[in-house]
Structure formats: structure tokens, C-alpha cells
Design a protein around this motif. Structure first.
Motif: not given
Length: 397
Positions: A164-167, A170-172, A174-177
């Protein structure tokens, strides 16, 4: 019981207490079996089972209290609560504390029981010893099984937490990119369009009295540029607002639109020479093609804003094997003055040229880095300014 473990442990303690009290009541009705008075038996029975209530929260304290109180309880033969409580404590120490402490407690239990049997041996001493050993072994086996399950569930929970932490990370990322990509697109669209519109508006204000036709053309350019910018802004906003893929999408510009871009810059007042090598744009990946267009667009926009009146620009796009080479140069409103040689004794030190570090330059560098390319920005030889980008072209095989 799992939600309220002390309730289950209290129930076990109450059952063992009632069992011993029933044994005491039955023994008092049989005169042949001598029993201690009730004021000794009842408190000792309660003290025998009370530590079991805390066997999960204070496991070691509970276990050793059971072992200690079990000595007088077993010596007075007040019931089976001492034996059951000790077996439960062996299981609890192994599961909730660990194998090492469980082994120490098991040894202490066997030694204590052995001393009791040796000091006051009953008639069936060997039967009781065998039953005690097998009961201890059974409790140990159950503890090992429960401990293994507990460790497995803890590891699974830890892995789920890690996933869950890695997900989330990864979401943060992806959102930043995505935010960075949209910010670059917005900057490229707005900066280019506003720069053209400002230059045309200034020209129209000067020409409105002396050359109305030129002012009219400038206003027309402002109108066309504004409409184009609004269309691209709407496309970006549609991407942000839409959750589905069923709505139409306006394609992004690519390297094939460099001619139109050069025409718009010429209309804004900066002569642009465009040289594109043969087959330089053939088969370019969509991302690389967009990157070439945006780098040229930002470079010409900077020329329009900073080069001054009379500046000219040149755009050269060439294909070298699997690399596309983009070079945008301007003369900076005339050739730069030759610097005075540093060896001159009384010459003033030349002014250091600085490389701009605005959002446009950052965006160009990010676009080049995304594709593993390079970007060089700085003064051009002999004066002016140049932007030189090299982007790898990875063709599908």
C-alpha cells in the motif's frame, strides 16, 4: 472473542474456578476425603485462575504467578485448575513471548512438578509423570502451530502495508509527473501565444495612425493566435476534467507543424529561416516529435521576447542516424561587440553572460531528459543566442 481477548480469558478462568469449587463441594460431602477449610480453598482457587485473565497482556508475569501459586494448590490437592493453568501458560508464553522464553518456562514447569512428585509421591506417580510430559508436549506443539500462524499473518500484514505504501508513493510520483507535464504544456502554450499577442499589439499601437492596414493585419494575427491558444487550453482542461476515453481529443502539435510555427513568428515581426533536412521528420515517435516542436516553439518565443528589434532567427533540424539534431539561433539584434582581450592592462573586465533559468528553459531541459537527450543553451559564436538539442530516436523494430 478475538475482538475482546480478555473476555475469552476471563471465561476460561471462570470455568476452571467453577470446576475446582464443584470438586471442593463434592469433597466436603465425603468425610473420607479431608479438605482444607473454605476460607483457604476459595481464595487459593481464585488466586490460581486470576492470572489467566492477563495472559496476553502480561504473559510472563501471568505464567510465573500460575507456576508459583500452583505449588500450594497442587500440594493441597484442591483440583485440576493448577494443571490446566500451567498448560495454558506454556502455550501462551510460546505464542506471545517467544520460543526461548517458552523453553525456559517449560523447563521450570517440569522441574517444579518433578520436585513436587519426589517430595510427596502419590501411588500412581509414574502415570502422573507420563501424563504431565505428554500434556506439556501437546501444549508446546499447539503453541508452535499457533505461533507459526501468528508470524505468517504478521508478515502478510507487513507486506500488504508495504504494498500500500509503494502504491501510494507510485501514485504520488505519477501525479507529480503528470502535473509537471501539464505545467510544461500550459507554459509553452500561454508563453508563446501571449508573447506573439504582446508584440503584435505593440506594433498595432504604433501603426494604427500611419499604417492602418498593418495595424489591421496585426490585430488579425492577435485574434488567430488567441483562438489557437484557447483551443489548446481547452484541450488540456478537457484532459484534466474528463474521466472517460469516449470524448474527442484534439491532436497535439508535432514537428510537422514547424512551418506554421515559423509563419506565425514571421507575422509577429521576427524573420525566421527554417531548414529541415530531407526525411528528418519521417517516422519520428509522437513524443519526440512533440518535444522537437515545443523546444523550437520555446526558443523562438524567447527570441521574440528578448532578442530585440531587428533580430533574426534560424531553425535547423537534421537527422543523424538515430538522433535528431535541433538548433535554433538568433543574432540578438545585431552582432555582439568583440570582447576586449583580457591581456589589456587597463581594460575593464568583460561582463559575464548568464544563462536564463526560467520555466521555459527548465521545460526544454526536462523534455530533452525524458528521451535521454541533451540540451545546450548559451551565447552563439560571434554573438546572439542559440539552443542546441539532440534527441535519440528509438525506432520500433
Amino acid at each position: 472473542m478475538r475482538a475482546h481477548p480478555m473476555a475469552g480469558d476471563s471465561l476460561i478462568a471462570v470455568v476452571l474456578l467453577l470446576t475446582d469449587l464443584l470438586v471442593y463441594v463434592a469433597a466436603t460431602e465425603t468425610p473420607e476425603v479431608p479438605m482444607p477449610p473454605w476460607y483457604v480453598t476459595v481464595p487459593l482457587d481464585i488466586a490460581m485462575v486470576a492470572p489467566l485473565v492477563f495472559r496476553r497482556k502480561a504473559t510472563l508475569w501471568s505464567a510465573y504467578l500460575v507456576l508459583l501459586i500452583g505449588i500450594p494448590h497442587g500440594a493441597l490437592e484442591l483440583g485440576a485448575a493448577s494443571a490446566f493453568a500451567v498448560m495454558i501458560s506454556i502455550y501462551s508464553v510460546l505464542v506471545y513471548v517467544g520460543r526461548k522464553q517458552g523453553l525456559l518456562y517449560l523447563v521450570a514447569t517440569l522441574v517444579t512438578s518433578g520436585i513436587q512428585l519426589w517430595v510427596d509421591p502419590p501411588e500412581d506417580v509414574w502415570v502422573l509423570a507420563i501424563i504431565g510430559v505428554f500434556s506439556s508436549a501437546l501444549c508446546w506443539t499447539l503453541g508452535e502451530f499457533a505461533g507459526a500462524r501468528r508470524a505468517y499473518h504478521e508478515e502478510v500484514e507487513a507486506r500488504l502495508h508495504l504494498l500500500e505504501t509503494e502504491r501510494d508513493q507510485a501514485t504520488r510520483i505519477a501525479v507529480g509527473e503528470e502535473r509537471g507535464r501539464i505545467a510544461r504544456e500550459l507554459h509553452d502554450v500561454v508563453a508563446h501565444a501571449v508573447s506573439v499577442m504582446v508584440v503584435q499589439a505593440d506594433g498595432a499601437s504604433y501603426a494604427v495612425d500611419g499604417n492602418p492596414e498593418m495595424a489591421k493585419r496585426a490585430l488579425q494575427t492577435i485574434s488567430e493566435t488567441g483562438r489557437g491558444a484557447l483551443a489548446e487550453l481547452r484541450r488540456l482542461l478537457d484532459v484534466l476534467r474528463s474521466d472517460g476515453d469516449d470524448e474527442p481529443r484534439v491532436p497535439q502539435p508535432d514537428a510537422s507543424a514547424l512551418t506554421d510555427l515559423a509563419d506565425r513568428i514571421r507575422q509577429a515581426g521576427v524573420p525566421v529561416t527554417l531548414a529541415i533536412g530531407s526525411d528528418a521528420l519521417a517516422g519520428l515517435p509522437a513524443g519526440v516529435s512533440l518535444g522537437v516542436y515545443r523546444i523550437v516553439q520555446e526558443s523562438l518565443t524567447n527570441t521574440l521576447k528578448h532578442a530585440g528589434q531587428g533580430a533574426q532567427a534560424e531553425v535547423v533540424v537534421r537527422r543523424e542516424a538515430d538522433v535528431i539534431d535541433v538548433k535554433v539561433t538568433d543574432d540578438g539584434a545585431g552582432r555582439a561587440k568583440q570582447l576586449v582581450p583580457a591581456a589589456a592592462k587597463h581594460a575593464a573586465p568583460p561582463r559575464r553572460l548568464t544563462v536564463p533559468g526560467g520555466n521555459g528553459l527548465i521545460g526544454m531541459r526536462e523534455r530533452a531528459n525524458v528521451f535521454g537527450g541533451t540540451l545546450e543553451v548559451g551565447p552563439a559564436p560571434g554573438g546572439g543566442w542559440q539552443v542546441h538539442a539532440r534527441l535519440p530516436v528509438r525506432l520500433a523494430t
